[in-house]
Design an enzyme around this catalytic site. Sequence first.
Site, short mmCIF file in Angstrom:
data_model
loop_
_atom_site.label_atom_id
_atom_site.label_comp_id
_atom_site.label_asym_id
_atom_site.label_seq_id
_atom_site.Cartn_x
_atom_site.Cartn_y
_atom_site.Cartn_z
N ASP A 514 0.86 -1.17 0.00
CA ASP A 514 0.00 0.00 0.00
C ASP A 514 0.90 1.23 0.00
OD1 ASP A 514 -2.18 1.63 2.33
OD2 ASP A 514 -2.41 1.42 0.16
N ASP A 708 -2.69 -0.89 4.97
CA ASP A 708 -3.31 -0.21 6.10
C ASP A 708 -4.52 -1.03 6.51
OD1 ASP A 708 -4.52 3.15 6.54
OD2 ASP A 708 -5.13 1.30 7.49
#
Lengths: 815, 54
Positions: A514, A708
């Site tokens: 991410d 996340d």
Amino acid sequence: MSTERANQLPAGETSCAHCALPVPDPRIVPGGGDQFCCHGCETAYRLIRSCGLDAYYSFVDTDSPTRAPVGDTEVTYDELDRSSFAARYVRDHGDGRLSCTLALEGMHCAACVWLLEKLPRLVEGVIEARVDWARSTLHVTWCAESCRVSQIARTVAELGYRPHPVHEDTAQARGDAHARRQLVQIGIAAAAAGNNMLIATALYLGMFSAMEAGVEEMLRLASCVVGLVSVAGPGRVFMQGARAALRTRTPHMDLPIALGLGVGAIAGLVNTLRGVGEIYFDTLSVLVLLLLVGRYVQSRQQHRAADAVRLLKRLTPPIAHKRAGERWVDVPSEIIEVGDVVEVRVGEAFPADGRITQGKTTVDQSILTGESRPIPVAVGEEVSAGMLNLSAGVSVRVDAVGANTRIGKVAELVESASSRRPAIVQWADSIGAKFVVVVIAIAAVTLAAWLALDPAVAVDHTVALLIVACPCALGLATPLALSVAVSRAAKRRILIKGGDVLQRLSRPGTIWLDKTGTLTMGRMSVVQWHGDLEVRPQVAALERHATHPVARALVAFAEANGDAMAAAPDAVEQSDQGGIVGRFGVRELVVGSRRFLASRGTAMDSDILARSEAILAGGHAPVFVARDGVTIAVAALGDPIRPDAKPAIERLRRDGWVVGIASGDHPDIVREVGRSLGLPPEQCHGGLTPQDKVELVTRDRAAVMVGDGVNDSAALAAASVGIATHEGAEASLRAAPVYLARPGLQGVLELLAASRSTMRTIRRNLAVSLVYNSLAVGLAAFGLINPLVAAVLMPLSSTSVVGSSFLTRWRSPTP
Amino acid sequence: MSVLFIALPIALVLGAIAVFAFVKAVRTGQFDDLDTPAARVVFDDADIAGPGRH
């Protein structure tokens, strides 16, 4: 009043007096004194101090990764006072005392335990409060006349721990009973093993000097009795397992163990009655103990992971308001069915997935997506179980309940993943079973051969062979190596659920990262400013009223450039469409994204537009400033890349991983970040929705996802191994099997190194035990093993393998 | 006659008593929660008795 607390915030940032996290600028109250990051923290602080419990702040562990602000919640707990609730969750002790158990969110350190157990001081009528830290539950006993459940729940919530009543969980009760039975068996086995070793020591010492015949016989008899207790009692579980394995013809570790125990016990018994020959009960007792301890450690770990997941199931409300004809009735959430219409009031959580049929409100989706910004929903739109209803009551037609809800599915995924035996352990088991077949064959041959050559020693040699060919190393070493690795990782703030993770990460595959927070600092800052400079102070004055990271960046930028303070705007309107509007006298100032400005019909200056394209091409996000309907400036906002990101990525690629970026951010920005990290553009995917991420991650079979946790839960659960970073532990661990409590990629590198070294240890253990067994069996077959030697060799192999598991060295990899 | 003839059976009986006590402790739930007591060690407060705010 002052408390000692390590304050690691950069200069210029104030920390909240309660949770020690940074206070956003708009909330700073001028004039000094205690500052708070939110109303919830302020309430908690005043409550704690009003009861003289300030010592809480000296106990608090500031390094705990799960600290979070209390937050502002408007959940009410009055429903807990109803009789339908009491019937299900409250236990009446009959003498005026009631008790119930609450599951709590937000418990993170010993200070929380201390504070919660002081509940009698905070709420009148509470007699006792006991915390179960591992399960995050609080067991409260109170006097029925003096207080109500809602008071208790409200106080606990004000302190910062959102309470949920605990559902009657048969799976958990079964797990508890199982753990107790295991402990009892271990206790008996330990007593037997200890005593038998003492007796055996006496017997061994008596071998080299004379021992009275009567004494020796008594010692042997005692050893036999204790040993039989050990094998027939705690050892019974292996016999049962072996019988089950035989019946279903599946390979299982219990087979060779049962064989060894059985043969040893019978031979020992015979020799005790005969008065001569070797007895093996000391080794058998110790073997039973070691094996049981190994299994207990392993099952406790699995249970702990399952407990964390059960918290998820508790986050849907216990009581729902169902429409029955013309009225609303309160029912337990479990009996809601698809097609029912339920009313969800302000402050309540949605009990099931469904569509709104009446009313409109805003919801808090943080349970599922991590967005704690209120999202508006109206008639016809979908809502999910677990979301909080924030502003108005609505009616919902139920589409999915229980395990079929979005939140239920994530919980199922996680729970099933952690209850499966790791593949490597199953593989070691099957090797052990094949091994026993080979050993029995060799034993049969040995017996036949010796019967032909020298019948007197035939039985002794065969028994020695069977005893010495112990595959217990296989049965114990692999799970133990995994357990050791997991607990060592936990000390380094890498939380792992289930041993599968380590095996999967030991081989390189594809890894998707991410962007925000993992590769970048997660903090926005203004990189460039084009256009009108004089409007900057006014922009800062306007953005002080927002808490969005973009706002903070703009304010910080103005302050860093020494802009004079402008007067505050006369009116401010914050929109959740990506912008903010303020009025300064007669002039209107708009700051926001391009979409926001377009939705207001703002005219775009061509020069500003060209600049914004350049900003996008450079990998930054443009934020526009418009005055009275025309754009006059544009700021380039960037999220600086972490210094450790590039070396970490290079190291990953050197180790053979294919690295890519999977982000919801604008594709241009993602490609630019990838370019500066040395990644080819086709590996950098931007603009992905959570569903897109799931598809990306499931494309290859062995894809690892680092993200996340709260926003990417679906993708993390779907990946071969999902690694969650830097959000609150509970939300992440639900979805991902691994949670890194430290930001950045260093933790990922350590985890990969740990996986490789653990697999190396397991392979080493297997090799050692196979070599040992081959040698030992060979020697025994030729009658070269003295029964005493056999009795010593057998535990030696186990302990050496156990020792090697603990000696795995864990070096921090340098990128 | 060796004293061991008396000592050994007594030792085994004592061991059995210890096991019995352990089993009783497990069955009444003393070992259910092994984590929270570790957290309680740092507290040095005496009483939790008595409701009421200051």
